[in-house]
Design an enzyme around this catalytic site. Structure first.
Site, PDB file in Angstrom:
ATOM      1  N   LYS A  78      37.644  33.697  46.729  1.00 60.03           N
ATOM      2  CA  LYS A  78      38.499  34.631  45.989  1.00 60.03           C
ATOM      3  C   LYS A  78      37.635  35.583  45.167  1.00 60.03           C
ATOM      4  O   LYS A  78      37.900  36.785  45.107  1.00 60.03           O
ATOM      5  CB  LYS A  78      39.457  33.854  45.075  1.00 60.03           C
ATOM      6  CG  LYS A  78      40.569  33.167  45.856  1.00 60.03           C
ATOM      7  CD  LYS A  78      41.342  32.165  45.001  1.00 60.03           C
ATOM      8  CE  LYS A  78      42.260  31.342  45.891  1.00 60.03           C
ATOM      9  NZ  LYS A  78      42.894  30.216  45.187  1.00 60.03           N
TER      10      LYS A  78
ATOM     11  N   GLN B 126      43.683  26.953  40.013  1.00 58.66           N
ATOM     12  CA  GLN B 126      43.293  26.394  41.324  1.00 58.66           C
ATOM     13  C   GLN B 126      43.754  24.933  41.427  1.00 58.66           C
ATOM     14  O   GLN B 126      43.483  24.129  40.553  1.00 58.66           O
ATOM     15  CB  GLN B 126      41.766  26.492  41.477  1.00 58.66           C
ATOM     16  CG  GLN B 126      41.241  26.066  42.830  1.00 58.66           C
ATOM     17  CD  GLN B 126      41.723  26.973  43.958  1.00 58.66           C
ATOM     18  OE1 GLN B 126      41.780  28.189  43.822  1.00 58.66           O
ATOM     19  NE2 GLN B 126      42.087  26.367  45.075  1.00 58.66           N
TER      20      GLN B 126
ATOM     21  N   ASP C  25      50.097  33.802  41.719  1.00 57.05           N
ATOM     22  CA  ASP C  25      50.269  32.809  42.783  1.00 57.05           C
ATOM     23  C   ASP C  25      51.749  32.642  43.125  1.00 57.05           C
ATOM     24  O   ASP C  25      52.087  32.068  44.162  1.00 57.05           O
ATOM     25  CB  ASP C  25      49.722  31.444  42.331  1.00 57.05           C
ATOM     26  CG  ASP C  25      48.346  31.137  42.929  1.00 57.05           C
ATOM     27  OD1 ASP C  25      48.002  31.763  43.950  1.00 57.05           O
ATOM     28  OD2 ASP C  25      47.644  30.269  42.385  1.00 57.05           O
TER      29      ASP C  25
END
Ligand code: NDP
Length: 285
Positions: A52, A96, A119
């Site tokens: 990322k 994460q 997200d």
């Protein structure tokens, strides 16, 4: 090996999206900023975070990595999230996963303010997706899957989509997305009875269960669009998906490869969500 069915090239489509984002971002005075919170030393997570960071840097987006030890207290993380929520230079925040067991993932995800939840895992964005609201931030993987399906130009209305997997981050939002596209949606899971019979009826299959080559060639009907979300380490040591890709060689189907299908799209969609958050926060149309 030769594979004459139609391959949906996620890598290429993702590359086009990233190039377009790079161009748009280059016109901006301030760079969009994505904050990535990670905890512990999970090897896969470390690779995902690095990917990322690299992808963000390539398009001129800043990725701020905040890494914490395995023993970090939930309270400390909540304070970090609160500070990032308030920090106007930060446009997107992701946590994460997986997180160590002593941390309540849902509680931390919920603490991210919805407009920075790039997200799309928080309850507000999941609810907005259910309501088919244009305001929803849609989770990157299902959003990327829908783009891949649409790239085939197959008409979606009235099609039977079978989704294998019901996780909060892939299966469930995928079901909402395809329902919002007027598909008739069936969500299968580990307790589903006679999965092969369901898949045989499917015009669209989204396999997201993490079971090596679960979907066999003879489960699939001609003309189907097959999207393989699964990432498995096969018995031969190579990466493979949840669909038996080799068994579909020469068949009249659309299919995504693993790797090179959904994975690159997930990263591209995360960057796109961050770019959209930046524009919304700066009132850029
Ligand atoms: P989860 O483990 O959270 O969920 C798996 C789902 O699959 C569950 O709903 C489970 O059912 C179902 N399932 C498991 N075995 C079977 C079976 N034999 N038949 C039918 N359903 C089954 O996984 P995720 O949703 O997080 O991820 C799924 C896969 O996608 C993984 O391989 C993951 O690595 C990959 N992935 C890939 C991404 C990418 O960018 N390419 C992004 C995210 C995930 P039940 O609910 O009953 O347990």
């Amino acid at each position: 090996m030769t594979h004459s069915c139609s391959i949906i090239d996620g890598k290429k489509i993702a590359q086009e999206i990233r190039a377009s984002l790079k161009k748009q971002i280059s016109d901006m005075a301030a760079r969009p900023v994505l904050a990535v919170i990670s905890v512990g030393d999970d090897e896969a997570s470390r690779i995902y975070v690095r990917n990322k960071e690299k992808a963000a840097a390539e398009i001129g987006m800043e990725c701020r990595s905040l890494h914490f030890s395995n023993t970090v207290a939930e309270k400390e993380l909540l304070e970090v999230i609160e500070a990032l929520n308030k920090n106007e230079s930060v446009n997107g925040i992701i946590i994460q996963q997986p997180l160590p067991c002593h941390l309540k993932t849902a509680c931390l995800v919920e603490a991210v303010m919805p407009c920075k939840d790039v997200d799309g895992f928080g309850p507000v964005n999941l609810g907005l997706l259910q309501m088919n609201s244009p305001e929803a931030v849609i989770a990157a993987t299902p959003k990327g899957v829908l783009r891949l399906i649409k790239s085939t130009q197959v008409e979606l209305a009235g099609k039977h989509a079978v989704i294998i997997g019901r996780s909060n981050i892939v299966g469930k939002p995928m079901a909402s997305l395809l329902l919002n596209q007027d598909c008739t949606v069936t969500v299968a899971h580990s307790k589903t009875i006679d999965l092969p019979a369901l898949v045989r009826q499917a015009d669209i299959v989204v396999a997201a269960c993490g079971c090596e080559k679960l979907v066999k060639g003879d489960w699939v009907k001609d003309g189907a669009v097959l999207i393989d979300v699964g990432i498995n380490r096969g018995s031969d040591g190579r990466l493979c998906g949840d669909i038996d890709f080799e068994a579909l060689a020469g068949r009249d189907v659309w299919i995504t490869p693993v790797p090179g299908g959904v994975g690159p799209m997930t990263v591209a969609m995360l960057l796109e969500n961050t770019w959209r958050a930046y524009k919304n926060q700066k009132n850029i149309l």
